[in-house]
Design an enzyme around this catalytic site. Structure first.
Site, short mmCIF file in Angstrom:
data_model
loop_
_atom_site.label_atom_id
_atom_site.label_comp_id
_atom_site.label_asym_id
_atom_site.label_seq_id
_atom_site.Cartn_x
_atom_site.Cartn_y
_atom_site.Cartn_z
N ASP A 1 14.45 -3.72 -2.56
CA ASP A 1 15.23 -4.41 -4.09
C ASP A 1 15.90 -5.57 -3.81
OD1 ASP A 1 14.02 -2.02 -5.04
OD2 ASP A 1 15.92 -0.80 -4.82
N LYS B 1 12.41 -9.40 -4.29
CA LYS B 1 11.12 -10.15 -3.60
C LYS B 1 10.41 -10.42 -4.92
CE LYS B 1 10.49 -6.03 -1.58
NZ LYS B 1 12.08 -5.54 -1.68
N GLY C 1 9.04 -1.41 -6.79
CA GLY C 1 9.44 -1.83 -8.10
C GLY C 1 9.73 -3.21 -8.01
N HIS C 2 8.92 -4.27 -8.27
CA HIS C 2 9.17 -5.60 -8.29
C HIS C 2 9.45 -6.26 -9.55
CE1 HIS C 2 7.41 -5.78 -3.77
NE2 HIS C 2 8.22 -4.72 -3.89
N THR C 3 10.77 -6.65 -9.78
CA THR C 3 11.08 -6.91 -11.29
C THR C 3 10.77 -8.51 -11.25
OG1 THR C 3 12.62 -5.17 -11.13
CG2 THR C 3 12.68 -6.86 -12.94
N GLN D 1 9.33 -2.72 -0.01
CA GLN D 1 10.53 -2.10 0.67
C GLN D 1 11.25 -3.18 1.23
OE1 GLN D 1 7.22 -0.36 0.97
NE2 GLN D 1 7.92 0.26 -1.07
P1 GDP Z 1 12.43 -6.07 -5.44
O1 GDP Z 1 11.79 -4.53 -5.31
O2 GDP Z 1 12.89 -6.74 -4.08
O3 GDP Z 1 11.33 -6.75 -6.19
O4 GDP Z 1 13.60 -5.91 -6.45
P2 GDP Z 1 13.97 -5.40 -7.59
O5 GDP Z 1 13.30 -5.81 -8.68
O6 GDP Z 1 13.86 -3.92 -7.41
O7 GDP Z 1 15.65 -5.42 -7.95
C1 GDP Z 1 16.15 -6.93 -7.89
C2 GDP Z 1 16.72 -6.72 -9.27
O8 GDP Z 1 17.63 -7.76 -9.28
C3 GDP Z 1 15.93 -6.88 -10.53
O9 GDP Z 1 16.53 -6.37 -11.59
C4 GDP Z 1 15.84 -8.43 -10.73
O10 GDP Z 1 15.60 -8.80 -12.16
C5 GDP Z 1 17.33 -8.85 -10.48
N1 GDP Z 1 17.61 -9.98 -9.94
C6 GDP Z 1 16.66 -10.76 -8.91
N2 GDP Z 1 17.44 -11.81 -8.33
C7 GDP Z 1 18.65 -12.06 -9.11
C8 GDP Z 1 19.48 -12.78 -9.15
O11 GDP Z 1 19.76 -13.76 -8.28
N3 GDP Z 1 20.80 -12.58 -9.82
C9 GDP Z 1 20.85 -11.39 -10.68
N4 GDP Z 1 21.90 -11.14 -11.42
N5 GDP Z 1 19.88 -10.70 -10.75
C10 GDP Z 1 18.60 -10.88 -9.87
P1 IMO Z 2 10.94 -2.21 -3.26
O1 IMO Z 2 9.46 -2.96 -3.02
C1 IMO Z 2 14.18 0.51 -2.42
C2 IMO Z 2 12.92 4.28 -0.56
C3 IMO Z 2 13.38 5.63 -1.30
C4 IMO Z 2 13.64 6.52 -0.04
C5 IMO Z 2 12.66 5.78 1.16
C6 IMO Z 2 11.49 6.67 1.40
O2 IMO Z 2 11.17 -2.09 -4.77
O3 IMO Z 2 11.89 -2.93 -2.72
P2 IMO Z 2 9.31 6.73 -0.08
O4 IMO Z 2 9.07 6.88 -1.54
O5 IMO Z 2 8.64 5.59 0.50
O6 IMO Z 2 8.64 8.14 0.59
O7 IMO Z 2 10.68 6.87 0.18
O8 IMO Z 2 12.49 4.69 0.95
N1 IMO Z 2 12.27 3.12 -0.79
C7 IMO Z 2 12.83 2.37 -1.54
N2 IMO Z 2 14.04 1.78 -1.73
N3 IMO Z 2 13.03 -0.29 -2.84
C8 IMO Z 2 11.86 0.05 -2.58
O9 IMO Z 2 10.86 -0.69 -2.65
C9 IMO Z 2 11.82 1.53 -1.89
N4 IMO Z 2 10.51 2.26 -1.76
C10 IMO Z 2 11.05 3.17 -1.03
O10 IMO Z 2 14.55 5.49 -2.04
O11 IMO Z 2 14.92 6.21 0.53
MG MG Z 3 12.28 -2.62 -6.01
#
Ligand code: GDP
Ligand code: IMO
Ligand code: MG
Length: 422
Positions: A12, A15, A39-41, A221
Site C-alpha cells: 500500500d 504503487k 488493491g492498487h488505487t 504487496q
Molecule cells: P498500492 O497498493 O501500493 O497501490 O497503494 P493503495 O492504493 O493500497 O494505497 C495508497 C493510498 O494512498 C490510496 O488511497 C492512494 O489514493 C493514496 N495515495 C497515493 N499517493 C498519495 C500521496 O502522495 N498522498 C496522499 N495523500 N495519498 C496518496
Molecule cells: P498491495 O498490492 C498490504 C497482507 C495481508 C496479510 C498478508 C498475507 O495493495 O500493496 P494474503 O492475502 O496474501 O494471504 O495476505 O499480506 N497483504 C497486503 N497488505 N497491501 C497488499 O497489497 C497486500 N496483500 C497482502 O494483509 O497480512
Molecule cells: Mg494496496
C-alpha cells in the site's frame, strides 16, 4: 529494457498511482506476482479506481497490459474489474493480455484460506482471504490449474479432481461452506476469460523487448511481505522483490534496468505481524486519519508508524533499487516533529540490520527526530521550492539507504508528484 516499480514496505505504498504516472513512458505494463490480495488505487480525473488484478497502466489507451505467469488469477475478480474499466471506454480485448501459465484461483482456494486462518487462531496471518496462499501452494505442489488449461477439453475433469483434493483438506479442517454460488460465478467468469487475449506470455514479452518496446513491471504487496525475506510467517506467498520479475514474466535478469522502489514518508501495515515502528498513540491515529489509512482490498484500518530506515535499507539492498519514490509526503504536512528509525535495539543490542526472526525478537526502535515542514505541500510542483525541512528529511533518508529519492508524491491525484532527480 525492463524497469520495475515495487513496494519497499508492507504494501500500500501507492504503487498504483506511481505506475499510472509512469505508464505513458512505456509500451507495456506487466504484473509479475500476487493476485487479488492487491488493491492498487489510482485516479482518472476525479474518479477513484481500485485495481486488484489488472495492471495499473490500463487507463492509457496506447499501453499494452499483461498479467504474467507469476500472478494468481481469480477470474471472478478479473471479470468484475473488466466491467469497471469498460465503463471508462477501455477495450480490454485490445490492450489486456494474460499468460497461459498464470495460475487460477478456484472457489475452494478461498474456502481453504479461511479454514487455514481460523485454524491458526490468535496467530493468524491476517490474510485478505482471497485464496492466495492455497493457490500458490497448488503451484509449488504441482496441482494447479492454469489459464491455458481452460481451453482444454479436460478442464472440467481437472477442476473436479482438484476440488476433491481441496474437499479432503477442508474436511481435515472441519470446515464446511456452501461454495455453489461461488462456483456458478467462477464458471461464468471462466467463459468470459476465454474471450480475452490468452498468450504465451514469455514469448510475447520477450518479442516485444527484442523489437525495442519498453516494459514496466508492476509489483504487488511490498518487499517486507516477500515469502523469503519478509516478516515470515506474516508474509504473502510470492516473491515480491525484483527477482520475482524474472520468474514472474519469463525475462532474464540482465534485461532489468531501473528499479523504482516506492515508500511512504511514514509506514503502514495491514494484517498481523511485527512492525517495529508502529505507533499505538494519538500520533498513529492522526497518521491513519490524515492518510486515510484503510485497506483498499478489505477496508481494514491500517496500522501506522514512523518510517523504518533499517527495513528500508534492507529492501533497497534486496531489490537493487536505483530510484526511490516517496509517497504521501503531504500526510506529514501538519506534523511539528518527525521520527525516523535508524537502529533496532534487539534484546539490548543495537543493530542496523533486519534480523532473521523479527517476529520473536524484542525490538525497540531507536529514532532520530527531524523538524516537520509544517506547511501545505500539496500544491508544490517542482523540486526547487521544497521546504527546507522536507529537503533535510529526504536527504537524510537518501544518505542512510544509499539510494536517491527521485520523486515525491504530494497527493493522491495523477499530477501531484514532484520530480526531484532524473
Ligand atoms: P498500492 O497498493 O501500493 O497501490 O497503494 P493503495 O492504493 O493500497 O494505497 C495508497 C493510498 O494512498 C490510496 O488511497 C492512494 O489514493 C493514496 N495515495 C497515493 N499517493 C498519495 C500521496 O502522495 N498522498 C496522499 N495523500 N495519498 C496518496
Ligand atoms: P498491495 O498490492 C498490504 C497482507 C495481508 C496479510 C498478508 C498475507 O495493495 O500493496 P494474503 O492475502 O496474501 O494471504 O495476505 O499480506 N497483504 C497486503 N497488505 N497491501 C497488499 O497489497 C497486500 N496483500 C497482502 O494483509 O497480512
Ligand atoms: Mg494496496
Amino acid at each position: 529494457m525492463v524497469d520495475v516499480i515495487l513496494g519497499l514496505q508492507w504494501g500500500d505504498e501507492g504503487k498504483g498511482k506511481i505506475v499510472d504516472y509512469f505508464a505513458p513512458k512505456y509500451d507495456i505494463i506487466a504484473r509479475f506476482q500476487g493476485g487479488p490480495n492487491a488493491g492498487h488505487t489510482l485516479y482518472v480525473g476525479d474518479k477513484k479506481i481500485v485495481l486488484h488484478q489488472i495492471p495499473s497502466g490500463i487507463f492509457h489507451q496506447n499501453t499494452t497490459n499483461i498479467i504474467g505467469n507469476g500472478v494468481v488469477l481469480d477470474p471472478v475478480t478479473l471479470k468484475r474489474e473488466c466491467d469497471t474499466v469498460a465503463a471508462f471506454g477501455i477495450d480490454v480485448k485490445k490492450n489486456l493480455f494474460i499468460s497461459q501459465r498464470t495460475n487460477l484461483i478456484v472457489p475452494t482456494h478461498r474456502a481453504l484460506d479461511t479454514a487455514s486462518e481460523i485454524s491458526k487462531g490468535e496467530s493468524k496471518i491476517g490474510s485478505t482471504l482471497k485464496g492466495i496462499g492455497p493457490s500458490y501452494m497448488d503451484k509449488t505442489g504441482r496441482n494447479a490449474l492454469r489459464v491455458g488449461d481452460i481451453t482444454d477439453k479436460s478442464f472440467i475433469t481437472q477442476y473436479i479432481k482438484l476440488r476433491l483434493k481441496h474437499q479432503r483438506l477442508l474436511d481435515n479442517f472441519h470446515f464446511t461452506e456452501d461454495i455453489s454460488v461461488w462456483e456458478e460465478e467462477f464458471f461464468e467468469a471462466v467463459e468470459f476469460l476465454r474471450t480475452l487475449n490468452i498468450v504465451n506470455g514469455e514469448y510475447f514479452i520477450n518479442d516485444k523487448i527484442s523489437s525495442g518496446q519498453k516494459v514496466l513491471a508492476e509489483g504487488a504487496q511490498g518487499s517486507m511481505l516477500d515469502v523469503d525475506f519478509g516478516t515470515f510467517p506474516f508474509v504473502t506467498s510470492s516473491n515480491t522483490i525484483s527477482a520475482g520479475v524474472c520468474t514472474g514474466l519469463g525475462i532474464a535478469p540482465q534485461k532489468i534496468n531501473k528499479v523504482f522502489g516506492v515508500t511512504k514518508a511514514y509506514c503502514t501495515r495491514v494484517g498481523s505481524g511485527p512492525f517495529p515502528t508502529e505507533l499505538y498513540d494519538e500520533t498513529g491515529e492522526e497518521l491513519r486519519k490524515i492518510g486515510n489509512e484503510f485497506g483498499a482490498t478489505t477496508g481494514r484500518p491500517r496500522r501506522c508508524g514512523w518510517i523504518d530506515l533499517v527495513a528500508l535499507k534492507y529492501t533497497c539492498m534486496l531489490n537493487g533499487v536505483t530510484n526511490v519514490v516517496m509517497t504521501k509526503a503531504d500526510v506529514l504536512d501538519s506534523f511539528k516533529a518527525l521520527n525516523v528509525c535508524t537502529e533496532y535495539l534487539i534484546n539490548g543490542n543495537k543493530s542496523g540490520q533486519v534480523p532473521f526472526q523479527l517476529t520473536h525478537a524484542e525490538i525497540k526502535p531507536e529514532y532520530q527526530t527531524f523538524e516537520g515542514w509544517d506547511c501545505d505541500s500539496t500544491c508544490l510542483k517542482t523540486g526547487d521550492n521544497l521546504p527546507d525541512a522536507m529537503q533535510r528529511y529526504i536527504s537524510f533518508i537518501n544518505q542512510y539507504i544509499g539510494a536517491p529519492v527521485s520523486h515525491v508524491s504530494n497527493g493522491p491525484q495523477r499530477e501531484q508528484i514532484i520530480k526531484i532527480l532524473n
